[in-house]
Design a protein around this motif. Structure first.
Motif, short mmCIF file in Angstrom:
data_model
loop_
_atom_site.label_atom_id
_atom_site.label_comp_id
_atom_site.label_asym_id
_atom_site.label_seq_id
_atom_site.Cartn_x
_atom_site.Cartn_y
_atom_site.Cartn_z
N MET A 123 0.82 -1.20 0.00
CA MET A 123 0.00 0.00 0.00
C MET A 123 0.86 1.26 0.00
O MET A 123 0.48 2.29 0.52
N ASP A 124 2.06 1.20 -0.59
CA ASP A 124 2.94 2.36 -0.59
C ASP A 124 2.81 3.20 -1.83
O ASP A 124 2.89 4.44 -1.78
N SER A 125 2.66 2.58 -3.00
CA SER A 125 2.58 3.32 -4.25
C SER A 125 1.16 3.37 -4.77
O SER A 125 0.39 2.43 -4.62
N HIS A 146 -6.36 -13.60 0.78
CA HIS A 146 -5.32 -12.58 0.79
C HIS A 146 -5.73 -11.52 1.81
O HIS A 146 -6.79 -10.91 1.70
N VAL A 147 -4.93 -11.35 2.84
CA VAL A 147 -5.28 -10.48 3.97
C VAL A 147 -4.67 -9.10 3.75
O VAL A 147 -3.47 -8.97 3.52
N ILE A 148 -5.52 -8.08 3.85
CA ILE A 148 -5.07 -6.69 3.72
C ILE A 148 -5.30 -5.99 5.06
O ILE A 148 -6.44 -5.79 5.47
N ASN A 149 -4.22 -5.64 5.73
CA ASN A 149 -4.30 -4.89 6.98
C ASN A 149 -4.19 -3.41 6.66
O ASN A 149 -3.15 -2.94 6.21
N ILE A 150 -5.25 -2.68 6.90
CA ILE A 150 -5.33 -1.27 6.51
C ILE A 150 -4.94 -0.34 7.64
O ILE A 150 -4.23 0.64 7.45
N ALA A 151 -5.41 -0.64 8.85
CA ALA A 151 -5.09 0.19 10.01
C ALA A 151 -5.20 -0.67 11.26
O ALA A 151 -6.00 -1.61 11.32
N PRO A 195 -7.30 -4.44 -9.65
CA PRO A 195 -8.39 -4.09 -8.74
C PRO A 195 -7.99 -3.03 -7.73
O PRO A 195 -6.89 -3.08 -7.16
N VAL A 196 -8.87 -2.06 -7.52
CA VAL A 196 -8.61 -0.95 -6.61
C VAL A 196 -9.72 -0.90 -5.57
O VAL A 196 -10.91 -0.92 -5.91
N LEU A 197 -9.34 -0.83 -4.30
CA LEU A 197 -10.28 -0.75 -3.19
C LEU A 197 -10.34 0.66 -2.63
O LEU A 197 -9.32 1.36 -2.57
N ALA A 198 -11.52 1.08 -2.22
CA ALA A 198 -11.71 2.31 -1.44
C ALA A 198 -12.27 1.89 -0.10
O ALA A 198 -13.35 1.29 -0.02
N VAL A 199 -11.54 2.19 0.98
CA VAL A 199 -11.89 1.70 2.31
C VAL A 199 -12.04 2.88 3.26
O VAL A 199 -11.15 3.74 3.34
N VAL A 207 -9.11 5.49 2.28
CA VAL A 207 -7.86 5.18 1.59
C VAL A 207 -8.20 4.38 0.33
O VAL A 207 -8.99 3.44 0.37
N VAL A 208 -7.63 4.79 -0.81
CA VAL A 208 -7.87 4.14 -2.10
C VAL A 208 -6.55 3.58 -2.59
O VAL A 208 -5.56 4.31 -2.69
N PHE A 209 -6.54 2.28 -2.91
CA PHE A 209 -5.27 1.64 -3.24
C PHE A 209 -5.50 0.39 -4.09
O PHE A 209 -6.56 -0.25 -3.98
N PRO A 210 -4.54 0.01 -4.95
CA PRO A 210 -4.62 -1.27 -5.68
C PRO A 210 -4.29 -2.41 -4.75
O PRO A 210 -3.41 -2.31 -3.89
N ILE A 211 -5.01 -3.51 -4.91
CA ILE A 211 -4.81 -4.63 -3.98
C ILE A 211 -3.65 -5.53 -4.38
O ILE A 211 -3.12 -6.25 -3.56
N GLY A 212 -3.26 -5.53 -5.66
CA GLY A 212 -2.09 -6.26 -6.07
C GLY A 212 -2.18 -7.76 -5.89
O GLY A 212 -1.18 -8.42 -5.58
N VAL A 213 -3.38 -8.32 -6.06
CA VAL A 213 -3.53 -9.77 -5.93
C VAL A 213 -3.02 -10.42 -7.19
O VAL A 213 -3.36 -10.04 -8.30
N GLU A 214 -2.16 -11.43 -7.02
CA GLU A 214 -1.61 -12.14 -8.18
C GLU A 214 -2.69 -13.03 -8.80
O GLU A 214 -3.47 -13.64 -8.09
#
Length: 380
Positions: A1-3, A339-344, A362-366, A373-380
């Protein structure tokens, strides 16, 4: 979630976030909080606010109109959103390239809901009038389908919300007719309502107990009992574990979120308690799910299909002990670890989330706290 991350500070707690699913509005995101709805054009790593509507009440649900077009897609852009507030009132929020923000209130008092509005959506399909009808569901056990542009003004003689007090009626434009509602009653409080791009006559409605109904709202009410869910429901899907817990009175409070996979009208997903379920309407199985699994043992809160990678679906927990966390699952490997995404970290929790409709990764808005926060999830 950096770029490629976009962070939006709403200024107050965010309760609803909804991405526009229209092809011409795929970069639009609506963010709703304690008093207002803001619309952003999101193009990572930047975002631009294009509209702001001060409703004055906490927003509980949002729906994008099929008419909405982003400024990125056309010089003749339009923003049109339906919103539900905590006082059970409904609002049409509009702005365009030629007009400023406008709010039209309806559905208040005796004409609308008498419980918290939990979900809303416009009519599906590709008919010219799909932006004319919007469906709402609430704790009062009712599905209301609103005609936003009725031919008959049933509120004749009642001042329009758009006309301020003290305005000379002779110089004012004709008041907009108040929308009318078609009512379908259900046995239990309702949580979500979904439309589908391949059908203009059906809504997918979920209740808090463990049932999901495919409802034909255009069916003839004279063929059966007026206003009854029984004459309108084509199929009833059930989540057996949630239903049994409900009957025993131990159902968790954060259950009942269903979603319709938009590339396949036969596939329905939902989260009830700790379980997610997938149904294939072409294989009814007596209404039982085709696949089930556990995403969050402490209970799932929301379920969303990814519009750009249709095999992916996401489940969020509303439990603050885990922090703001989202699990991404693959339909082809439903029993594999997500695939686990820890946001905060805790005590933050996911208040709402949605997938952006922009093509590509895919891009999530959470939404959590005052931030989105809006970010690409980068799932392979």
């Amino acid at each position: 979630m950096d770029s490629g991350v976009v962070r939006i500070n709403h200024g107050s707690d965010v309760f609803v976030v909804r991405a526009c699913s229209n092809d011409d509005g795929a970069d639009l995101l609506a963010v709703a909080g304690e008093h207002s709805v803001e619309v952003f054009r999101v193009s990572p790593p930047i975002s631009e606010r294009v509209a702001s509507f001060h409703v004055g009440r906490r927003i509980t649900a949002l729906a994008w109109s099929p008419r909405s077009i982003s400024p990125s897609s056309s010089d003749d852009w339009v923003i049109e959103i339906a919103a539900a507030a905590s006082d059970f009132s409904l609002h049409m929020l509009t702005k365009s390239s030629t007009s400023s923000e406008n709010m039209f209130a309806f559905g208040g008092g005796l004409s609308g809901h008498h419980g918290k509005v939990n979900g809303m959506c416009f009519c599906g399909g590709h008919d010219q009038d799909n932006a004319r009808y919007v469906a709402t569901v609430a704790d009062d056990k009712m599905l209301l389908v609103w005609d936003l542009h009725p031919a008959l003004d049933i509120s004749s003689g009642i001042p329009s919300p758009e006309v301020s007090m003290g305005t000379d009626a002779s110089s004012s434009p004709r008041p907009r007719p108040q929308p009318t509602a078609y009512v379908i009653s259900f046995p239990h409080p309702l949580v979500t309502v979904n439309c589908h791009q391949f059908s203009s006559k059906e809504f997918l409605v979920s209740d808090c107990r463990g049932s999901v109904f495919l409802t034909d709202w255009r069916s003839d009410p004279e063929q059966s009992e007026q206003g009854s869910w029984r004459h309108s429901s084509i199929i009833e899907l059930v989540e057996p574990h949630a239903l049994s817990k409900s009957l025993m009175g131990i159902s968790p409070q954060w259950t009942g979120f269903a979603a319709w996979r938009q590339d396949n009208i036969d596939i329905v997903g939902a989260t009830y308690g700790s379980r997610f379920s997938i149904w294939d309407l072409s294989k009814p199985q007596g209404g039982k799910p085709l696949h089930t699994g556990i995403s969050f043992p402490e209970g799932g809160h929301q379920f969303r299909w990814c519009p750009t990678s249709p095999d992916y679906f996401a489940v969020a927990s509303h439990c603050p002990t885990k922090g703001a966390v989202i699990h991404i699952h693959d339909m082809n490997y439903v029993h594999a670890q997500p695939h686990v995404i820890n946001i905060a970290p805790r005590p933050h929790r996911v208040q709402d989330f949605d997938f952006m409709a922009r093509r590509g990764n895919p891009v999530l808005a959470v939404a959590y706290g005052v931030e989105v926060v809006v970010f690409p999830i980068g799932v392979e």
